[in-house]
Design an enzyme around this catalytic site. Structure first.
Site, PDB file in Angstrom:
ATOM      1  N   HIS A   1     -21.814 -11.717 -44.996  1.00 41.22           N
ATOM      2  CA  HIS A   1     -22.037 -11.495 -43.562  1.00 41.22           C
ATOM      3  C   HIS A   1     -22.117 -12.779 -42.746  1.00 41.22           C
ATOM      4  O   HIS A   1     -21.463 -12.927 -41.716  1.00 41.22           O
ATOM      5  CB  HIS A   1     -23.308 -10.682 -43.336  1.00 41.22           C
ATOM      6  CG  HIS A   1     -23.568 -10.397 -41.895  1.00 41.22           C
ATOM      7  ND1 HIS A   1     -24.300 -11.251 -41.083  1.00 41.22           N
ATOM      8  CD2 HIS A   1     -23.164  -9.392 -41.090  1.00 41.22           C
ATOM      9  CE1 HIS A   1     -24.328 -10.757 -39.855  1.00 41.22           C
ATOM     10  NE2 HIS A   1     -23.656  -9.637 -39.825  1.00 41.22           N
TER      11      HIS A   1
ATOM     12  N   HIS B   1     -22.867   0.727 -44.081  1.00 43.53           N
ATOM     13  CA  HIS B   1     -22.846  -0.568 -43.408  1.00 43.53           C
ATOM     14  C   HIS B   1     -23.207  -1.688 -44.377  1.00 43.53           C
ATOM     15  O   HIS B   1     -24.300  -1.679 -44.964  1.00 43.53           O
ATOM     16  CB  HIS B   1     -23.851  -0.540 -42.240  1.00 43.53           C
ATOM     17  CG  HIS B   1     -23.820  -1.753 -41.386  1.00 43.53           C
ATOM     18  ND1 HIS B   1     -24.926  -2.540 -41.178  1.00 43.53           N
ATOM     19  CD2 HIS B   1     -22.802  -2.325 -40.687  1.00 43.53           C
ATOM     20  CE1 HIS B   1     -24.601  -3.532 -40.376  1.00 43.53           C
ATOM     21  NE2 HIS B   1     -23.324  -3.428 -40.062  1.00 43.53           N
TER      22      HIS B   1
HETATM   23  O1  G3P Z   1     -19.544  -2.788 -38.075  1.00 41.00           O
HETATM   24  C1  G3P Z   1     -20.001  -3.632 -37.103  1.00 41.00           C
HETATM   25  C2  G3P Z   1     -21.271  -4.311 -37.407  1.00 41.00           C
HETATM   26  O2  G3P Z   1     -21.348  -4.572 -38.761  1.00 41.00           O
HETATM   27  C3  G3P Z   1     -21.399  -5.558 -36.591  1.00 41.00           C
HETATM   28  O3  G3P Z   1     -22.612  -6.212 -36.783  1.00 41.00           O
HETATM   29  O4  G3P Z   1     -23.849  -8.166 -37.535  1.00 41.00           O
HETATM   30  O5  G3P Z   1     -23.867  -6.121 -38.880  1.00 41.00           O
HETATM   31  O6  G3P Z   1     -21.819  -7.509 -38.760  1.00 41.00           O
HETATM   32  P1  G3P Z   1     -23.036  -7.038 -38.042  1.00 41.00           P
HETATM   33 CA    CA Z   2     -20.313  -6.217 -39.959  1.00 38.61          CA
END
Ligand code: G3P
Ligand code: CA
Length: 247
Positions: free
Chosen positions: A57, A15
């Site tokens: 992000h 992630h």
């Molecule tokens: O993969 C989905 C997830 O990344 C969504 O939340 O805020 O970490 O982008 P965020």
């Molecule tokens: Ca994301």
């Protein structure tokens, strides 16, 4: 490819790369994720003032770089000069803000890519087209999935590239999770891990959809998601998913 792997196990996604180990959404983070055993990387994209697709992000530069203000208010050249995660960035420095093109060029042959299209807060005009163009140019259409909380954008991506996998993100308890994907023409559900449940996973599979919860690093939660039969798990610590899979 966005179903279970041929060997039957769930895939591991890093992630924002491996943000538990390295500055999020940097080349260093993506390299770390693959080094730790991730099959794929998840990343977030925004548009610069000159319509370049950059991997970051937030819609603002402030939290993750030494810049200030909206990503959209700065050119790619300005953003490339910024320092990310406390590292000194210059040009193609590994710790700087990468472009989507750079990440795709690196990822080809190494891992699959989960591209999350962000907005500011509304969708950026043209971002779906730019993302599809880059995936096409880098030969990654069949090695990527494009996802968003903005479901009209997901639908737009599918219309532009019917063969490209797409997914709907959600962080709520929908009445009809499968319906979210169906109306967007999507191939996958991407619930926040806390809203993922065995019933929705079963319904999704029955409808031909795959399920990819995000983003937990907790071993007990990871085990629970695997027992539900999810198709992948995204984690800030992909090594923990690798460990729970016994790899
Ligand atoms: O993969 C989905 C997830 O990344 C969504 O939340 O805020 O970490 O982008 P965020
Ligand atoms: Ca994301």
């Amino acid at each position: 490819m966005w179903q279970h792997r041929a060997d039957g196990r769930a895939r591991v996604f890093g992630h924002r790369g491996a943000m538990g180990h390295a500055p999020e959404n940097t080349m260093a983070s993506f390299r770390k994720a693959v080094e730790l055993g991730a099959d794929g990387i998840e990343l977030d994209v925004h548009l610069t003032a000159d319509d370049e697709v950059v991997v970051i992000h937030d819609p603002f530069l402030d939290r993750t770089t030494n810049g200030r203000g909206p990503v959209r208010a700065h050119s790619l050249a300005e953003i490339r000069a910024l320092d990310v995660g406390g590292h000194v960035a210059s040009g193609c420095d590994e710790a700087g803000v990468p472009t989507l093109g750079e990440v795709l060029a690196w990822a080809r042959g190494r891992c699959v890519v989960d591209v999350e299209i962000k907005g500011n807060p509304a969708p950026y005009p043209g971002i779906a087209t730019r993302v599809v163009e880059l995936l096409t140019a880098h030969g990654m259409l069949d090695r990527s999935i494009v996802i968003s909380f903005d479901h009209p954008t997901v639908r737009e991506v599918k219309a532009l590239a019917p063969g490209l996998a797409t997914g709907v993100l959600y962080s709520c308890r929908p009445i009809d999770a499968v319906g979210l994907a169906v109306v967007a023409g999507a191939d996958a559900l991407l619930p926040h891990w806390s809203y993922c449940n065995a019933e929705d996973v079963a319904l999704a599979h029955k409808a031909g959809l795959s399920v990819h919860p995000w983003a937990t690093s907790d071993p007990a939660e990871i085990r629970s998601l695997l027992l539900m039969g999810v198709d992948s798990i995204a984690s800030n610590h992909p090594d923990r998913v690798v460990a729970e899979l016994g790899l």
